[in-house]
Scaffold this active site. Structure first.
Site, PDB file in Angstrom:
ATOM      1  N   CYS H  54      10.285 -48.272  -2.794  1.00  0.00           N
ATOM      2  CA  CYS H  54      11.238 -49.039  -1.995  1.00  0.00           C
ATOM      3  C   CYS H  54      11.083 -48.617  -0.529  1.00  0.00           C
ATOM      4  CB  CYS H  54      12.670 -48.765  -2.473  1.00  0.00           C
ATOM      5  SG  CYS H  54      13.911 -49.495  -1.388  1.00  0.00           S
ATOM      6  N   ASP H  61       9.777 -48.255  -7.665  1.00  0.00           N
ATOM      7  CA  ASP H  61      10.079 -49.498  -8.368  1.00  0.00           C
ATOM      8  C   ASP H  61       8.954 -49.779  -9.354  1.00  0.00           C
ATOM      9  OD1 ASP H  61      12.565 -50.276  -7.223  1.00  0.00           O
ATOM     10  OD2 ASP H  61      11.508 -50.822  -5.389  1.00  0.00           O
TER      11      ASP H  61
END
Ligand SMILES: [Ca+2]
Ligand SMILES: [Ca+2]
Ligand SMILES: [Ca+2]
Ligand SMILES: [Ca+2]
Ligand SMILES: [Ca+2]
Ligand SMILES: [Ca+2]
Ligand SMILES: [Ca+2]
Ligand SMILES: [Ca+2]
Ligand SMILES: [Ca+2]
Ligand SMILES: [Ca+2]
Ligand SMILES: [Ca+2]
Ligand SMILES: [Ca+2]
Ligand SMILES: [Ca+2]
Ligand SMILES: [Ca+2]
Ligand SMILES: [Ca+2]
Ligand SMILES: [Ca+2]
Lengths: 164, 164, 164, 164, 164, 164, 164, 164, 164, 164
Positions: H54, H61
């Protein structure tokens, strides 16, 4: 079935209907008498609609709870259990505490022969937490039952927890 | 296969066919003789079409029942079991009572070496209830079998009960 | 949540509670006004607890019904729908008739823009039957919608129906 | 429900019961009148218990058949369909022929508006075969329906066929 | 792979190929010598294509059989097992008898250290039956193995048997 | 069914049995005549046992192939198809080439009205590749069928490919 | 990740952290600029943790919401969407209204090219309700997109909604 | 297969092996020539091992990416694709940007007839995001293909995204 | 990742790369030293890409192998295990022999504390075979571990083996 | 929820937010005090987002980790656990080492009564590896618990590992 046929009756119906507690409310729990006390048998509640608030961040947490017990004299009335679990909705506790608190409240209420509570929470930060606690009445064979079931808990994990 | 070829024969055919009981009817149960009494073996009935009425509200309840037993001399005739289970259709009992009553009726009918009954009910109010009872003939090794199976009941819950 | 806390109150509670119909009862259906008439939107009911009796043999049949419609002015009240579906419980109709009757009753009740009803029955004699009927208001674009959806019904069957 | 309560009655009961055909028997098929001829609707039969013999090797083949049709005046009686499908049990035909023959027999019987038959056979030699045939009454919109459904058949295969 | 390239050869190929028995044929079973007699090991057969006839009604029954054994000197040849199971195709026996007969035939054939047979039948009348029998050579540790496995049979039922 | 009853006969039986090709062998493919040429119908082969070698590294690759076609005059004999697919076992081609080559060989063999081949390979390096090719006879409506099916290929991917 | 390392910091951290709204709060929604306005692309939110209160009975309702849109200039910030959805937690609206309200709030916020909202609610009284609404910007091709997607909504229902 | 037989060779083998990029590296992508340019066919990559960071919080992620394209002259070499996707591992981009960037890099590399990229990310804060972008070469029939597939994207959502 | 970027380098890369054995090659197996010898721990290999040839008919067989062991001093190098399993590809052995041979080769190689090998083969003739063998070092507690695990092998079969 | 409302605040927010470690960082782990020390209870973490690098080839590996423990005085803070697991992201260790190292770090941190760590890695070269290690405090009943659970580990493997 949440909708009234006649909208004018909503308030009335709502008012003489169920009262949902606004915070942690163990006093909601009620009991009835076990008609089969001569036998051991299992009663299990599957509760996939449990939700609470994180005490730190205030964000909602969601879990499925499995509550299994062997009744002695008293049994928990299922609607009162529903209202009791609802009372965590706007209340904050950590995952491990929720499971322990629910078990303790039910022990106090029912004095059961045996009880176990398993919480399976939805993930936060890519990790999910599943606490499990159990209890057998001290000095009885149910205490041994608790030890045995504790030792074998979740021993063959096939549940694919892949967050989707 | 529910439809007649000739609609005129409906009443006649219905009348000389099976008679479905209108209320709780343990007298429907019939038996036949076990040809393999020298061996222990399991017979399990999977009954996903069980339905009854709530004694309080009159609303329908649905369950899958699992009935497993080790026969001694007598075995339950499966069509009579079907009719017996049908007899709960317009009758009212609580979930826990249903499971205990069925087990007791079958013990009385069969005097089996061992039997267990597990009911998995559809949810009401977001919670579902699964009672389980079992029995081993007192003073035999089947009594120990019952204790062992009771203690290990549902020990690894992987069944996702999430209401959808 | 079917159990009372105080067993003495059962009759009273039952009496001032919901009245379950004893036979086919389209008069149970009630409506309320659609607040979003300016838009087309879908409302779908998933009804996995439908049961009826075979008109020939009297044996119980079980189905999941899917009812989807696009409301116009009137919408069906969900509790009344539940009671209406309950009214088939001790009533007898063939599978295909059940689906057609339900659709026609709802058309009469709601005058919807569009509606479809799909029944998926449990097997009898090793075969299961799934009737599907739909309707679009004649002379409108919903009539074309009905034709299109009818022609594409169940076009990619991946549902494994293996009777276990 | 296959077992009699009184074993002495077996022969008698068997004799006045259903007669199962010993070879391919399209004459078993019977019809009844469609009460909803004013509407198009679908009737689908899921038949997971189909078995036949390989005409070359004599080995058994197994399939799930899906038969869907839009009735006109006549509808196929489901018990007669069951007996008809049973008649392939000791009869031999290739997989593709089975599907075509069943469709043709039903067209001849029912003169339906539309019909389709899909067979999903269990593997032999590591390969399984799934024939599919359909039909729409020539010169009507159902002929176009057949073309459309044929062209879109099985267009998104997600069924994992891994032979176990 | 059931189809010949040259249709003229069908009869010839069929005739010098496998001979399928027309009725219950335990004489089909053949054995070969176990090369690993110094070790205990399991051999399990998964047989999802078992079918027989109901002795009362003549209707077909379908089951998946699971046969597991610990070989001693003799092992069952798998193609002969296939033909043996085929021999029930047009033969009639009750579900419980089928499972017991197969186990006894294999004990007689193989004199195995241990064997178990589990039948999972498709439903009739909304109920399905799953018989299970097992055997350990008397006076050996395999007799204890049989007792232990018998006592733990099907102890955690998660198989969703809901007829669809 | 891989084992002989009499081990002495192994060589003999093996020699007058099927001959498995050692490398890419399109000449294995054989045909028979379509008995239903007046109709369009689908024949689909599910082939989960396909394996080949990587032409660069020599490592094995595994795939499930789905082959669907609409026959014209000739149909592919299924055992010959099995042997043809086997011939890739020790042969090397890239994933995309395998799918195109198989489709082209079958077009040449059958001159079908329509054909499509979809390969779903097991992952290498954390990625799996699924090639898909199709064909409709040029200048006919099947050419349009091919365009339509190509454009809609895999349009709703729900198959969870998570490498376990 | 809900637990603080240092319990003394809880209040402080809670106070400078996220503020969760106590009632319906469309003002929580915030936007950012779409960097890819030259292209149409889909953004879909899967929201399985949606919960609200029944406006009549006060009981909790649970749903999974699917929100899909084609952005124009503005995109919805995902954390603000989460807080907005949270704001329904102690607020009461009917199922159909919830879906329409969310769609309208997002249209007002984003002025998207296209948007659709699908709610799948947990069952109450044995029935579950799934409302679906969509929108395409009037006078553009997205209006046609909305009509097309509306007409094809949920056309092949394979999702087994059986309440367990 | 990650472990060396001879640990002394580790460095050497590692050094003359694959070089993994440390940040976003579109230059890793390489191509080869399509041998089947005369045909349209699909190539789909299933990539369940995609991970990125992120850009705001630095947290990881995870997503499954599905990349499908219709090649023209150039095809993407699969190992280079793997390395390219790896290059996002320690790089930060928003979910929507990742999907758009990958599609644009592949368009630039391959000049494909058609391409689509679908990302299915694991949930954060109880919500998951699934962006989807596609492209057809402007002024060709593939542009229409892109419009058609875009309009039908994800039209029947059956994937249960319930965070467990 | 099977394709080279530069096709000219194929031969070179192939030649200094992995050498795949052409027949049963236990000499491929290599070991490395266990760094955690002070502890018992499990290492399990899931091998879904195993294939061999039937020694009689030459036809291919497919299986998933599960190999689990508790290492002592030596551990099997996973790439060498892969090559060893590959060496069965063009080699012929019966299903039961394959499982026993692999276990014995690994015992000889590793002298492990405990090992077990389970093969799950795809069906032939409608039946599939799953052999299982295990071993604990004689005279140690691992011998008892082997006996216990052997006795409990596959005791709760829920794997639906329906040949598709 | 990874995206900021105000992009200008990104750096600031990132800087006073969580610091993600760049390499193996056991010092990230933090603890808090167990409030329920009088009871044994289980806490399980499901971690499907674990990724590391192969120490030889540098390629990424992916796993789901299951960490279960019975706390004594100290419990692991879940966000710190997340950061600790993140620290393997750009670090290299063999699969078996990863599982052992994590278990040892947590033993050192928590001095738990019991702990177990199970890693399920995605396949490489067609094989996947699942290491499992456990620990019970020496000289206590938890040492016996560890032995029992170790001996029963993964005893009934039903997880279908087919690499897709
Ligand atoms: Ca997954
Ligand atoms: Ca679910
Ligand atoms: Ca099945
Ligand atoms: Ca099924
Ligand atoms: Ca598989
Ligand atoms: Ca079901
Ligand atoms: Ca579709
Ligand atoms: Ca998977
Ligand atoms: Ca899988
Ligand atoms: Ca369900
Ligand atoms: Ca469920
Ligand atoms: Ca899920
Ligand atoms: Ca999952
Ligand atoms: Ca178990
Ligand atoms: Ca299967
Ligand atoms: Ca399968």
């Amino acid at each position: 079935m949440s909708r009234m046929k006649d909208e004018e009756n909503l308030t009335k119906l709502g008012s003489n209907g169920t009262k949902y507690p606004q915070d942690y409310a163990p006093e909601m729990l009620e009991t009835f008498v076990n008609k089969h006390q001569e036998n051991d048998y299992w009663v299990k509640f599957n509760c996939p609609e449990f939700t609470t608030l994180c005490p730190i961040t205030g964000q909602p947490d969601f879990a499925t709870l499995y509550i299994s017990y062997v009744p002695d004299v008293k049994m928990v009335e299922s609607k009162s259990l529903k209202l009791y679990l609802f009372s965590f909705r706007n209340h904050g506790d950590f995952h491990e505490d929720v499971v322990n608190i629910i078990m303790k409240d039910l022990i106090k209420l029912l004095d059961p022969r045996y009880i176990e509570v398993w919480g399976k929470f939805l993930p936060r930060g890519g990790i999910s937490i599943d606490p499990y606690a159990n209890y057998g009445r001290p000095g009885t064979k149910y205490e041994k039952l608790a030890e045995m079931r504790f030792s074998r808990h979740d021993i063959e994990c096939l549940d694919k927890v892949d967050n989707r």
